[in-house]
Design an enzyme around this catalytic site. Sequence first.
Site, mmCIF file in Angstrom:
data_model
loop_
_atom_site.group_PDB
_atom_site.id
_atom_site.type_symbol
_atom_site.label_atom_id
_atom_site.label_comp_id
_atom_site.label_asym_id
_atom_site.label_seq_id
_atom_site.Cartn_x
_atom_site.Cartn_y
_atom_site.Cartn_z
ATOM 1 N N ASP A 1 0.922 -1.296 0.149
ATOM 2 C CA ASP A 1 -0.012 0.104 -0.050
ATOM 3 C C ASP A 1 0.738 1.214 0.014
ATOM 4 O OD1 ASP A 1 -2.758 -1.064 0.103
ATOM 5 O OD2 ASP A 1 -2.029 -1.953 2.044
ATOM 6 N N HIS B 1 -5.686 3.462 -3.228
ATOM 7 C CA HIS B 1 -7.080 3.019 -2.781
ATOM 8 C C HIS B 1 -6.988 3.201 -1.249
ATOM 9 C CE1 HIS B 1 -4.317 -0.706 -2.992
ATOM 10 N NE2 HIS B 1 -5.040 -1.140 -1.792
ATOM 11 N N ASP C 1 -7.018 -5.314 -4.575
ATOM 12 C CA ASP C 1 -7.422 -4.743 -3.150
ATOM 13 C C ASP C 1 -8.583 -3.814 -3.145
ATOM 14 O OD1 ASP C 1 -7.274 -4.922 -0.247
ATOM 15 O OD2 ASP C 1 -5.755 -3.261 -0.179
#
Length: 994
Positions: free
Chosen positions: A59, A431, A181
């Site tokens: 991430d 995201h 994801d």
Amino acid sequence: MATPEYTPFVFLLLLFQSGVWGVPVCQTPQESPTCGYKSCHATKPGMLNVHLVPHTHDDVGWLKTVDQYFYGDRNDIQHAGVQYILDSVVDQLLKNPDRRFIYVETAFFYRWWKQQTDDMQNTVKQLVNEGRLEFVNGGWCMSDEATTHYSAVIDQMTMGLRFLNDTFGHCGRPRVAWHIDPFGHAREHASMFAQMGYDGFFFGRLDYQDRNRRMVAREQEMLWRASESLTPPMADLFTGILPNGYNPPEGFCWDQSCDDPPIRDDPDLEDYNVDDVVTRFLHIAHGQALVYKTNHIIMTMGSDFQYENANLWYKNLDKLIRYVNQMQSNGSEVNVLYSTPSCYLQELHRVNLTWPLKGDDFFPYADSAHDFWTGYFTSRPALKRYERISNSYLQTCKQLEVLGGPISRKGPFGAGDSETLKKAMAVAQHHDAVSGTEKQHVANDYARKLANGWAHCQVLVSNTLSSLSGSSAPRVYCEHLNISVCPLTETSKKFSVNVYNPLARPVSWPVRLPVNGTAYSISDAKGKAVDSQVVPVSQATAAVRRGRGYAVNELLFQVQAPPLGYSTYSVSLLQNGPPSPPSPLPRAPTAVQNKFLRVTFDRETGLLSSLSNLETQQTVKLSQNFYWYNASDGNNSESIQMSGAYIFRPNTSTPFIISKTSLYLHVFQYNSICMRPTKRSRFIPWFSPWVSQVVRLYTDSRALELEWTVGPVPIGDDLGKEVISRLDSSINSSGVFYTDSNGREVLQRRKDYRPTWNLRQSEPIAGNYYPINSRAYIKDDKDQLTVVTDRSQGGGSIQDGSLEIMLHRRLLYDDVRGVGEPLNETSDIYPEGLVVRGRHLLSLSPPAMAADTHRPLAQEVVLQPLITFTDGELHPSTRLEFSGLQAVLPPAVHLLTVSQWDQDTVLLRLEHQYQASESKEHSQPVTVNLQKLFSTLDMLGVSEMNLSANQWKDEMTRLDWKKPLPKRGGDPSVWEVSLKPMEIRTFLLRVRQR
């Protein structure tokens, strides 16, 4: 030596022969014999081939900031260090040529790459050229799909893919899009991926009911038809759903963060477990094969921030492959191999099956009956708005870098750049960024990066405007005009206002400046007097400023700005002192109108009662009010699913009204500044101490503006609140409403319905919420009511004729999806809770004409004018007006991208902004002459690219899935290019500054 001059056609030939554009951005050398699809391990016909895909999901900010994740800092929050992952993976790949690894997030890889020695970089290039290290997706980040605007997604993908092409050439180009994801999947994303040249798309999350049906029907792989306007298969994309989200099968995680036992293969030891491991693996493989269509299945071997010690993974994977495949001598028909998503995709393509067709999207996403991930559509509304504003800043910055030339980057105000803001905006598309699903300190970091990027751009903008105008006066940027704060206008007796318009058509824009004078004179660029009015600052604005400015009045006037250019207005103080307050109209039914719209307020409640389109002679009953859903119950917080950053789960289907009437309603009419022959009006309904709204009607506007202010949301009753604005109308919408997909094509939504399966609705509110990126509407045969938003929000149509949009969320509990803290935003300025302000723009039209209003209106909101100021008198020689275009573009054409690519090249994207059949006037092909586009640039050559500008368009090939790509109709000439509805065309222009 003088540069020889060539005709455009000769120049194009030379481009391809010599790579003038900046090799290897789009250079296409002979493909390495071992990279891409040619690097795939052989599979075995007649066997079940299990493709093991080693990967890590990193991430770009979530529980830790981007920097913390890269360096492995703050491991007290989460143990994760991306630099160590890449170090370890490269080391392990070198030990066995059979091993494979995929990497996704270019933002991290770019950082790591810059720190490597030449020897290590050459080693990595060898791994890439041999297909042992493969890039998938390749954008700067793995973008969110619900809350991102398509223009920002294209930008971040372009940035990541360009780095990979520059660094690794053809072998660095990803073939597969990989969104394992994100929390639901947008049709527009699939359309963009197809136009970027991807052969396929894999993701991990979809609604649990949808997955269950697809498993039974063996339809977890499909062809996604991602546009209703583009000719198939231009926006068709093969799409596959991964079997375990993006995790390994249960019992087969060998990362240092996992607890599964390693393969113990010494038969002399008591804990020998090879037979057990092989048996369990074969059982899982056979079970997975039952829910997929071919004799190839994929297993993702990795997860969040795994492979920091890659030896653990690879040592066990080597053993797994060896021992499972040894069983083939005993009759087993399972073949296990190291693989990548592209190698798996190639095998599916070779099977040559007919795949099911998908035409809608994958929203909303629920992982169980009461857990709909529809809250993040609105989470962190201030960050969502700041991201949208920053996108407007970035497009303006890139345009002015091109129009200003080299002086923009190094001029009288210093060294400026657009790269810093490009990177900050690219990271913000992640995201867990603009989605609002990160921890608070990470959200603060995203905002800091955007602010720093804009500071760099301000220098560039100042340099360019100084060059174009001939004025060296320092420029002032007032970034809090929405709350009437600007120190220069509050104190100066004479100043100028520069309005830059980033759109390719003229705009008329209302300006409100904080001032302390009573009267001002204003003149435009031609010296003509401009009507203006001074009014008191609203009570709501005064309340939210918290000492950041002391203006008691607002100076109101309308400005006009040319396409891709600026206009300058001179302002002089005439009179100090408090203004004479306009007289409130009686509380009786009030109607105010301009030449397009008429709006009325109810006598008893003070609320909206009707909206009329005077051009088309249509009227709808319309009321609007604010409500909140009870999002939490402190007494039962551990026994039920709570609303949180991701999930929206109200405790009741009936929202609580904040006030049945506006507590008081001021309706002011002012002398004409924006309207002729009628007067400009401002309505100020006050609903509660924490909710208010200003309703404005501007001249020449076909939209009614609702400027809402919400917060601090009270939580003294221990109840989290999710605040909505709801419009109730007389439109017979029959349970249907419409939302945009990432700001582009519009999709139909039907209450309690999914096009793909028979829905069992368990959450009547949250299960009917969808992402609204820029607009939503309801309609019947006669009327269409459209709402254009200024940021991404969630909304739905719960009752016929109704449209509700969530504005703000303040929650007291975590929703147990990983972020680990409640969505309870405060700040130093607002310690008692965040205050958020925004706008909704309402239009009423016949359905066949509605797009003619909402399409350009939405673009104006996304790319709003940039207003800058200079103090004092301007020099007489100052150029007060400028346009970067030779002529206005056709109304259907949007200038999507103007960006410096290399020293003498410019990246240009032109977009047809209308869908097929949505506008009688504008849903037609249009032609643009590129040579007659810019006023400051001479065009020397042009070549067309794919959407992400990492392939020449005529060399872009994709795997065809039963239907070959159509041949595009020819353009009238090399310089005259045609655009069909919803088509985006991307060009590299060889230019020379005039």
